[in-house]
Design a protein around this motif. Structure first.
Motif, PDB file in Angstrom:
ATOM      1  N   SER B  39     -12.983 -34.504 -48.130  1.00 40.63           N
ATOM      2  CA  SER B  39     -12.180 -33.748 -49.272  1.00 40.63           C
ATOM      3  C   SER B  39     -12.514 -32.852 -49.793  1.00 40.63           C
ATOM      4  O   SER B  39     -13.714 -33.035 -50.287  1.00 40.63           O
ATOM      5  CB  SER B  39     -11.607 -34.765 -49.882  1.00 40.63           C
ATOM      6  OG  SER B  39      -9.598 -34.315 -50.767  1.00 40.63           O
ATOM      7  N   GLY B  40     -11.710 -31.432 -49.484  1.00 39.96           N
ATOM      8  CA  GLY B  40     -12.266 -30.254 -50.019  1.00 39.96           C
ATOM      9  C   GLY B  40     -13.181 -29.353 -49.020  1.00 39.96           C
ATOM     10  O   GLY B  40     -13.945 -28.899 -49.410  1.00 39.96           O
ATOM     11  N   LYS B  43     -10.644 -27.940 -45.067  1.00 37.65           N
ATOM     12  CA  LYS B  43      -9.260 -27.625 -43.698  1.00 37.65           C
ATOM     13  C   LYS B  43      -8.642 -27.509 -44.223  1.00 37.65           C
ATOM     14  O   LYS B  43      -7.665 -26.658 -42.635  1.00 37.65           O
ATOM     15  CB  LYS B  43      -9.554 -29.182 -43.360  1.00 37.65           C
ATOM     16  CG  LYS B  43     -10.244 -30.930 -43.254  1.00 37.65           C
ATOM     17  CD  LYS B  43     -10.228 -32.258 -43.384  1.00 37.65           C
ATOM     18  CE  LYS B  43      -9.446 -32.502 -44.286  1.00 37.65           C
ATOM     19  NZ  LYS B  43     -10.336 -32.726 -45.501  1.00 37.65           N
ATOM     20  N   THR B  44      -6.978 -27.664 -45.201  1.00 35.83           N
ATOM     21  CA  THR B  44      -5.823 -26.809 -44.864  1.00 35.83           C
ATOM     22  C   THR B  44      -6.577 -25.402 -45.476  1.00 35.83           C
ATOM     23  O   THR B  44      -6.176 -24.681 -44.713  1.00 35.83           O
ATOM     24  CB  THR B  44      -5.610 -27.092 -46.469  1.00 35.83           C
ATOM     25  OG1 THR B  44      -5.801 -28.498 -46.057  1.00 35.83           O
ATOM     26  CG2 THR B  44      -4.822 -26.953 -47.059  1.00 35.83           C
ATOM     27  N   THR B  45      -7.713 -24.867 -45.903  1.00 36.41           N
ATOM     28  CA  THR B  45      -7.748 -23.650 -46.378  1.00 36.41           C
ATOM     29  C   THR B  45      -8.280 -22.952 -44.160  1.00 36.41           C
ATOM     30  O   THR B  45      -7.055 -21.959 -44.238  1.00 36.41           O
ATOM     31  CB  THR B  45      -9.398 -23.297 -46.268  1.00 36.41           C
ATOM     32  OG1 THR B  45      -9.077 -23.578 -47.936  1.00 36.41           O
ATOM     33  CG2 THR B  45      -9.179 -21.936 -46.527  1.00 36.41           C
ATOM     34  N   HIS B 187      -9.103 -36.542 -42.458  1.00 39.41           N
ATOM     35  CA  HIS B 187      -9.547 -37.547 -43.009  1.00 39.41           C
ATOM     36  C   HIS B 187     -10.100 -38.371 -41.506  1.00 39.41           C
ATOM     37  O   HIS B 187     -10.946 -39.273 -42.202  1.00 39.41           O
ATOM     38  CB  HIS B 187      -9.114 -37.972 -44.629  1.00 39.41           C
ATOM     39  CG  HIS B 187      -9.369 -37.403 -45.492  1.00 39.41           C
ATOM     40  ND1 HIS B 187      -7.422 -37.330 -46.301  1.00 39.41           N
ATOM     41  CD2 HIS B 187      -9.948 -36.275 -46.354  1.00 39.41           C
ATOM     42  CE1 HIS B 187      -7.875 -36.238 -47.600  1.00 39.41           C
ATOM     43  NE2 HIS B 187      -9.292 -35.525 -47.579  1.00 39.41           N
TER      44      HIS B 187
HETATM   45  N1  LIG Z   1      -6.170 -20.547 -54.311  1.00 36.67           N
HETATM   46  C1  LIG Z   1      -7.581 -21.264 -54.401  1.00 36.67           C
HETATM   47  N2  LIG Z   1      -8.738 -20.854 -54.734  1.00 36.67           N
HETATM   48  C2  LIG Z   1      -9.801 -20.794 -55.068  1.00 36.67           C
HETATM   49  N3  LIG Z   1     -10.106 -22.411 -54.062  1.00 36.67           N
HETATM   50  C3  LIG Z   1      -9.924 -22.488 -53.562  1.00 36.67           C
HETATM   51  C4  LIG Z   1      -8.002 -22.184 -52.630  1.00 36.67           C
HETATM   52  N4  LIG Z   1      -7.514 -23.100 -52.432  1.00 36.67           N
HETATM   53  C5  LIG Z   1      -8.338 -24.344 -52.003  1.00 36.67           C
HETATM   54  N5  LIG Z   1      -9.983 -23.484 -52.556  1.00 36.67           N
HETATM   55  C6  LIG Z   1     -10.770 -24.926 -52.586  1.00 36.67           C
HETATM   56  O1  LIG Z   1     -11.772 -24.671 -51.808  1.00 36.67           O
HETATM   57  C7  LIG Z   1     -12.049 -25.285 -50.882  1.00 36.67           C
HETATM   58  C8  LIG Z   1     -11.411 -26.349 -49.810  1.00 36.67           C
HETATM   59  O2  LIG Z   1      -9.916 -26.522 -50.029  1.00 36.67           O
HETATM   60  P1  LIG Z   1      -9.664 -27.443 -48.713  1.00 36.67           P
HETATM   61  O3  LIG Z   1      -7.467 -27.564 -49.022  1.00 36.67           O
HETATM   62  O4  LIG Z   1      -9.316 -26.285 -47.685  1.00 36.67           O
HETATM   63  O5  LIG Z   1     -10.215 -28.555 -48.729  1.00 36.67           O
HETATM   64  P2  LIG Z   1      -9.515 -29.941 -47.119  1.00 36.67           P
HETATM   65  O6  LIG Z   1     -10.465 -30.593 -46.343  1.00 36.67           O
HETATM   66  O7  LIG Z   1      -8.354 -29.500 -46.868  1.00 36.67           O
HETATM   67  O8  LIG Z   1      -9.208 -31.060 -48.621  1.00 36.67           O
HETATM   68  P3  LIG Z   1      -8.344 -32.571 -48.650  1.00 36.67           P
HETATM   69  O9  LIG Z   1      -8.775 -33.562 -47.249  1.00 36.67           O
HETATM   70  O10 LIG Z   1      -8.625 -32.476 -50.033  1.00 36.67           O
HETATM   71  O11 LIG Z   1      -6.686 -31.789 -47.833  1.00 36.67           O
HETATM   72  C9  LIG Z   1     -11.927 -26.799 -51.951  1.00 36.67           C
HETATM   73  O12 LIG Z   1     -13.523 -26.444 -52.497  1.00 36.67           O
HETATM   74  C10 LIG Z   1     -11.050 -25.998 -52.954  1.00 36.67           C
HETATM   75  O13 LIG Z   1     -11.437 -26.293 -54.362  1.00 36.67           O
END
Ligand SMILES: Nc1ncnc2c1ncn2[C@@H]1O[C@H](COP(=O)(O)OP(=O)(O)OP(=O)(O)O)[C@@H](O)[C@H]1O
Ligand SMILES: [Mg+2]
Lengths: 267, 243
Positions: B39-40, B43-45, B187
């Motif tokens: 998590s974090g 991935k979403t980015t 995940h």
């Molecule tokens: N709009 C934003 N501004 C600043 N930081 C961000 C933003 N969106 C995400 N982050 C940061 O970027 C990092 C990656 O976030 P992301 O959402 O891509 O993770 P993830 O792997 O999709 O997590 P999850 O499994 O919980 O969905 C995190 O540390 C988050 O805090």
């Protein structure tokens, strides 16, 4: 989907019946305590109101009040909702208008009644305009907030649906976003605030109708008061109260009609 | 038909904070890529970038979808469907935006729903159906819109374990049957192994690819109970633990 949560059905009717009996009971106790000359017995007032329901004079007063309320609430909402959306989504517009909005919001709009009478004369317009003004301010604040505070991911979600072939049409895209996302997102909050505004609207209408007119339930109440015709005065009060409750219910119905998916919108 | 995706040296920062660094991969037309990471991890980015949400200039590296006009459909983590529109209206929306005539819109939306066995939900609102159903509806929307590239962000995280496996099988079958290219972030190690021709493990700060695995046996019968499945799942687990 329980009957209570969806707001309809027998449990709601039963609740209203209970509330009505409770109010009648309180009324009776007060009337016994104060004497019928100050507060008539409930049945006397209800009989008086029932007797008037067929009278063209009473119906004329009621119709005038309903018409003013409907126009005022409708026009206020119709003007405030689009403007609120525009302010919520355009930082430039908001920078100009939001300070005006916050400065004027706390000012009681009834204060403008004399000015409205001067501008619009003694006809129908000033009453409806006053109701519209009150409605407008409440809806505007709420709609703007709802549009501003929308989770930006809804905008992203919309962006993913915009066809690549129309990538260059920025204005069309912005308008589509407003229509398909921002407006429906803000609508439930706006309609709820319309419901709340309807209460204020009835009070404001009473004040507007209590002078410079010879029509409307407000006039009827003040007129009967002047003539010390207490049963008539009280049936006017009862009628105006019922009108308020009716409008409140109508707004509730409107909310369910216009925002059918609202239950899933908590996210 | 599926689109081909090429990424070379992708990087993405939020302000001063670097989130992704040097991400490279290739997905052939009709192929699928699974991205796992804690998590974090970003991935979403990464998916936002692949789905075309990140404005040009906000990221580094090379990214190309071929053909360039290929339709992309993004099943976002929790904002995929608009709650104020019925299921059918949600399906029709991208078609309406693409100016597809009303009758054809309706026909395509209904065909996609029935293809996924969801016709009964057409008149409901997203708040009135389950999380798993919502994800399938969003997938039906991708089909109705004739997307070539489908991007799925933790599509089944709201679904119980058994139903989840069934959904994975159904989605894998559907994407393969249509020859659509897909990217899925999850995940779940098992989900990644079930859905990805290639599995990328994201890790570190800023996140980069710490391991990548080919997955040739994925489409074989009963893959989930084969040794190959478990072996790959174990390897991905180790990579995640090291990341
Ligand atoms: N709009 C934003 N501004 C600043 N930081 C961000 C933003 N969106 C995400 N982050 C940061 O970027 C990092 C990656 O976030 P992301 O959402 O891509 O993770 P993830 O792997 O999709 O997590 P999850 O499994 O919980 O969905 C995190 O540390 C988050 O805090
Ligand atoms: Mg995520």
């Amino acid at each position: 989907m329980s009957a209570g949560a969806s707001g309809g059905g027998p449990s709601k009717a039963a609740g209203y019946a209970r509330a009505f009996l409770l109010i009648l009971g309180l009324w009776l106790v007060l009337s016994l305590a104060l004497g019928p000359l100050v507060l008539p017995r409930p049945w006397a007032v209800i009989r008086n109101l029932a007797g008037q329901l067929g009278s063209p004079v009473f119906l004329g007063h009621a119709a005038a009040s309903v018409r003013r309320l409907a126009w005022g609430l409708g026009a206020g909402f119709a003007a405030a909702f689009p403007l609120g959306i525009a302010m919520g989504r355009s930082a430039r517009l908001d920078a100009w208008l939001a300070p005006v909005m916050f400065l004027t919001f706390p000012v009681p709009k009834v204060l403008f009644l004399p000015a409205l009478l001067v501008v619009f004369g003694f006809g129908e317009a000033p009453k409806a305009v006053l109701v519209a003004l009150v409605t407008f301010c409440q809806i505007l604040v709420v709609t703007r907030d709802a549009a501003r505070n929308m989770d930006p991911r809804w905008e992203d979600s919309f962006a993913t649906l915009w066809p690549a072939a129309r990538a260059g049409e920025r204005l069309a895209r912005r308008l589509s976003l407003l229509r398909h996302v921002v407006a429906p997102h803000a609508l439930p909050a706006a309609v709820t605030s319309l419901r709340i505004a309807s209460g204020t609207a009835v009070s404001v209408l009473f004040i507007a109708e209590s002078f410079a007119t010879d029509r409307g339930l407000g006039f009827m109440i003040v007129d009967a008061w002047g003539a010390m015709n207490l049963p008539r005065m009280w049936s006017g009060i009862l009628a105006m109260g019922l009108l308020g409750a009716l409008i409140f219910e109508a707004a509730d119905l409107l909310e369910r009609l216009l925002c059918p998916g609202a239950r899933g919108m908590a996210r | 038909m599926g689109a081909r995706v090429t990424a070379r040296g992708l990087g993405r920062s939020y302000g001063e904070v670097e989130i992704l660094r040097d991400i490279s991969f290739e997905i052939p037309a009709g192929g699928s890529l699974a991205v796992v990471g804690s998590s974090g991890s970003g991935k979403t980015t990464l998916l936002n970038l692949i789905a075309g949400l990140t404005p040009p200039g906000a990221w580094e590296g090379e990214f190309a979808v071929d053909p360039p006009g290929a339709g992309r459909s993004y099943l976002m983590q929790d904002c995929a469907l608009f709650p104020w529109k019925t299921v059918l209206a949600n399906l029709e929306l991208p078609l309406a935006l693409a100016r597809v005539p009303a009758a054809e819109r309706r026909a395509r939306a209904e065909a996609a729903l029935s293809e996924l066995g969801l016709s009964g939900l057409a008149g409901r609102y997203p708040g009135e159906i389950s999380g798993g159903e919502r994800q399938r509806i969003a997938l039906a929307r991708a089909l109705a819109a004739r997307a070539d590239l489908v991007v799925l962000d933790e599509p089944f995280s709201a679904v119980d374990a058994i139903a989840r496996e069934r959904l994975q099988d159904a989605v894998a079958g559907l994407l393969a049957g249509k020859g659509l290219t897909s990217v899925v972030a999850t995940h779940s190690i098992e989900e990644a192994v079930r859905l990805g021709d290639e599995v990328l493990v994201l890790g570190g700060r800023p996140a980069s690819i710490t391991a990548r695995f080919g997955n040739p046996g994925r489409c074989g019968p009963g893959f989930r109970s084969t040794e190959g499945f478990f072996r790959l799942a174990l390897a991905v687990r180790r990579a995640l633990e090291d990341a």
